[in-house]
Write a protein that holds these residues in place. Structure first.
Motif, PDB file in Angstrom:
ATOM      1  N   ILE A  82     -11.060  33.568   5.326  1.00 34.11           N
ATOM      2  CA  ILE A  82     -10.331  32.587   3.908  1.00 34.11           C
ATOM      3  C   ILE A  82     -10.513  31.608   3.907  1.00 34.11           C
ATOM      4  N   GLU A  83      -9.912  30.822   4.639  1.00 30.92           N
ATOM      5  CA  GLU A  83     -10.654  29.470   4.885  1.00 30.92           C
ATOM      6  C   GLU A  83     -12.094  29.179   4.405  1.00 30.92           C
ATOM      7  N   SER A  84     -13.027  30.080   5.887  1.00 27.25           N
ATOM      8  CA  SER A  84     -14.138  29.463   5.487  1.00 27.25           C
ATOM      9  C   SER A  84     -15.196  29.756   4.378  1.00 27.25           C
ATOM     10  N   LEU A  85     -14.616  29.938   3.056  1.00 26.67           N
ATOM     11  CA  LEU A  85     -14.826  29.947   1.880  1.00 26.67           C
ATOM     12  C   LEU A  85     -14.887  28.883   1.121  1.00 26.67           C
ATOM     13  N   GLN A  86     -13.759  27.638   2.295  1.00 29.37           N
ATOM     14  CA  GLN A  86     -14.026  26.534   1.759  1.00 29.37           C
ATOM     15  C   GLN A  86     -14.132  26.432  -0.112  1.00 29.37           C
ATOM     16  N   SER A  87     -12.755  26.985  -0.497  1.00 31.06           N
ATOM     17  CA  SER A  87     -12.335  27.042  -1.917  1.00 31.06           C
ATOM     18  C   SER A  87     -11.313  26.539  -2.815  1.00 31.06           C
ATOM     19  N   PRO A  88     -11.434  25.576  -3.199  1.00 33.89           N
ATOM     20  CA  PRO A  88     -10.090  24.565  -4.103  1.00 33.89           C
ATOM     21  C   PRO A  88      -9.308  25.269  -4.979  1.00 33.89           C
ATOM     22  N   TYR A  89     -10.004  26.160  -4.935  1.00 28.27           N
ATOM     23  CA  TYR A  89      -8.516  27.897  -5.702  1.00 28.27           C
ATOM     24  C   TYR A  89      -8.224  28.322  -4.913  1.00 28.27           C
ATOM     25  N   ILE A  90      -8.323  28.416  -3.818  1.00 30.68           N
ATOM     26  CA  ILE A  90      -7.237  29.160  -2.466  1.00 30.68           C
ATOM     27  C   ILE A  90      -6.566  28.178  -1.952  1.00 30.68           C
ATOM     28  N   HIS A  91      -5.046  29.078  -2.220  1.00 32.05           N
ATOM     29  CA  HIS A  91      -3.898  28.672  -1.366  1.00 32.05           C
ATOM     30  C   HIS A  91      -3.020  28.859  -0.010  1.00 32.05           C
ATOM     31  N   LEU A  92      -3.108  28.614   0.783  1.00 30.60           N
ATOM     32  CA  LEU A  92      -2.579  29.242   1.647  1.00 30.60           C
ATOM     33  C   LEU A  92      -1.299  28.491   2.226  1.00 30.60           C
ATOM     34  N   LEU A  93      -0.605  29.150   1.487  1.00 32.40           N
ATOM     35  CA  LEU A  93       1.283  28.821   1.616  1.00 32.40           C
ATOM     36  C   LEU A  93       1.614  28.593   2.685  1.00 32.40           C
ATOM     37  N   GLY A  94       1.469  30.043   3.458  1.00 33.53           N
ATOM     38  CA  GLY A  94       2.274  30.482   4.295  1.00 33.53           C
ATOM     39  C   GLY A  94       3.894  30.779   3.935  1.00 33.53           C
ATOM     40  N   GLU A  95       4.938  31.033   4.885  1.00 34.28           N
ATOM     41  CA  GLU A  95       5.712  31.706   4.549  1.00 34.28           C
ATOM     42  C   GLU A  95       6.891  31.013   3.595  1.00 34.28           C
ATOM     43  N   ARG A  96       7.894  31.683   2.471  1.00 37.94           N
ATOM     44  CA  ARG A  96       8.075  30.738   1.893  1.00 37.94           C
ATOM     45  C   ARG A  96       9.649  31.875   2.010  1.00 37.94           C
ATOM     46  N   LYS A  97      10.881  30.841   1.650  1.00 34.15           N
ATOM     47  CA  LYS A  97      12.622  31.612   2.216  1.00 34.15           C
ATOM     48  C   LYS A  97      12.385  32.486   0.676  1.00 34.15           C
ATOM     49  N   GLU A  98      12.420  31.899  -0.787  1.00 34.06           N
ATOM     50  CA  GLU A  98      12.274  33.122  -1.906  1.00 34.06           C
ATOM     51  C   GLU A  98      10.959  33.172  -2.589  1.00 34.06           C
ATOM     52  N   PRO A  99      10.671  33.749  -2.462  1.00 32.33           N
ATOM     53  CA  PRO A  99       8.864  33.972  -3.325  1.00 32.33           C
ATOM     54  C   PRO A  99       8.797  33.996  -4.241  1.00 32.33           C
ATOM     55  N   ARG A 100      10.403  34.655  -4.877  1.00 36.25           N
ATOM     56  CA  ARG A 100      10.608  35.259  -6.241  1.00 36.25           C
ATOM     57  C   ARG A 100      10.358  33.668  -7.227  1.00 36.25           C
ATOM     58  N   TYR A 101      11.283  33.203  -6.714  1.00 37.91           N
ATOM     59  CA  TYR A 101      10.380  31.690  -7.390  1.00 37.91           C
ATOM     60  C   TYR A 101       9.635  31.303  -7.993  1.00 37.91           C
ATOM     61  N   TYR A 102       8.492  32.189  -7.185  1.00 39.98           N
ATOM     62  CA  TYR A 102       6.562  31.818  -7.223  1.00 39.98           C
ATOM     63  C   TYR A 102       6.449  33.069  -8.423  1.00 39.98           C
ATOM     64  N   MET A 103       6.773  33.569  -8.026  1.00 41.31           N
ATOM     65  CA  MET A 103       6.795  34.872  -9.386  1.00 41.31           C
ATOM     66  C   MET A 103       6.460  34.727 -10.230  1.00 41.31           C
ATOM     67  N   ALA A 104       8.088  34.218 -10.424  1.00 40.33           N
ATOM     68  CA  ALA A 104       8.422  34.137 -11.696  1.00 40.33           C
ATOM     69  C   ALA A 104       8.087  32.799 -12.709  1.00 40.33           C
ATOM     70  N   SER A 105       6.943  31.405 -11.674  1.00 36.84           N
ATOM     71  CA  SER A 105       6.383  30.851 -12.553  1.00 36.84           C
ATOM     72  C   SER A 105       5.510  31.041 -12.344  1.00 36.84           C
ATOM     73  N   ALA A 106       4.341  32.033 -12.073  1.00 27.57           N
ATOM     74  CA  ALA A 106       2.895  32.452 -11.883  1.00 27.57           C
ATOM     75  C   ALA A 106       2.564  33.172 -13.476  1.00 27.57           C
ATOM     76  N   ASP A 107       1.454  33.466 -13.336  1.00 25.93           N
ATOM     77  CA  ASP A 107       1.106  33.703 -14.320  1.00 25.93           C
ATOM     78  C   ASP A 107       0.745  35.564 -14.498  1.00 25.93           C
ATOM     79  N   ALA A 108       0.379  35.959 -13.303  1.00 26.64           N
ATOM     80  CA  ALA A 108      -0.202  37.189 -12.145  1.00 26.64           C
ATOM     81  C   ALA A 108       0.841  37.328 -11.081  1.00 26.64           C
ATOM     82  N   PHE A 109       0.879  38.710 -10.661  1.00 34.61           N
ATOM     83  CA  PHE A 109       1.394  38.886  -8.876  1.00 34.61           C
ATOM     84  C   PHE A 109       0.104  39.922  -9.123  1.00 34.61           C
ATOM     85  N   CYS A 110      -0.425  39.275  -7.704  1.00 35.90           N
ATOM     86  CA  CYS A 110      -1.828  40.327  -7.333  1.00 35.90           C
ATOM     87  C   CYS A 110      -1.144  41.043  -6.081  1.00 35.90           C
TER      88      CYS A 110
END
Length: 206
Positions: A82-110
């Motif tokens: 993934i990192e070899s793509l060197q894409s500015p559009y891909i963000h590896l955030l690692g673990e988050r304690k409350e991922p549902r807050y990110y889902m609630a703020s996103a346009d879509a979940f894939c």
């Protein structure tokens, strides 16, 4: 068949604001579409194909789309790819304690998995009324009615995922709103109360 259950989404405006602010920091434009993937980084979860698809849509078709991958960085080889793509559009955030807050703020979940059971993250997606974009594997086929409470790809390869994302982009704002409403309504089948009640009836019947 007893469906998995998850507790309801307990909205905390502070945590929701923090997640939204972090998400906004990744946008290249105010119109950028935010797609969240919540899963451990592993072969079965197929994040490399998803990353390729989103990177190529940005580069080749000027689709403004950001991918946030939230989950344990389990497979170093996939992370490297993934990192070899060197894409500015891909963000590896690692673990988050409350991922549902990110889902609630996103346009879509894939969830572009190669195989699944009955994904807990998809239930959590329903619980916040996010719009799910998934591959047609495992229990996902029992959970999503294509075009009603989510969208399904035709396969799990990169091109199928690209077509899925383009399908999402082709929807009107009204169509997206209706699917989000049906996504949230779907959660009623997957509450902890529904799950516990089904087990209780099963044990009583035995």
């Amino acid at each position: 068949l007893i469906y998995n259950g998850r507790p309801p989404f307990e909205k905390n405006t502070t945590l929701l604001g923090q997640a939204k602010n972090e998400i906004d920091s990744f946008r290249h434009t105010p119109q950028s579409i935010i797609v969240v993937n919540v899963a451990r980084i592993d072969t079965a979860k197929n994040q490399y194909a998803l990353s390729q698809a989103i990177h190529e849509l940005n580069i080749e078709q000027n689709i403004n789309m950001e991918l946030l991958i939230i989950g344990r960085k389990e497979n170093a080889d996939i992370i490297q790819k993934i990192e070899s793509l060197q894409s500015p559009y891909i963000h590896l955030l690692g673990e988050r304690k409350e991922p549902r807050y990110y889902m609630a703020s996103a346009d879509a979940f894939c969830l572009p998995s190669l195989y699944e059971g009955m994904p807990i993250t998809l239930i959590e997606c329903f619980s916040v009324g996010c719009l799910p974009l998934c591959t047609p594997v495992g229990g996902i086929n029992n959970m999503i009615a294509d075009g009603e409470n989510g969208l399904l790809a035709t396969g799990c390869d990169k091109n199928s995922i690209k077509k899925l994302l383009l399908h999402y982009c082709s929807l009107s704002k009204h169509e997206k709103t209706l699917i989000k409403q049906q996504s949230e309504a779907s959660y009623s089948k997957y509450t902890m109360e529904t799950c516990a009640s089904a087990y209780e009836h099963l044990f009583k019947d035995k």
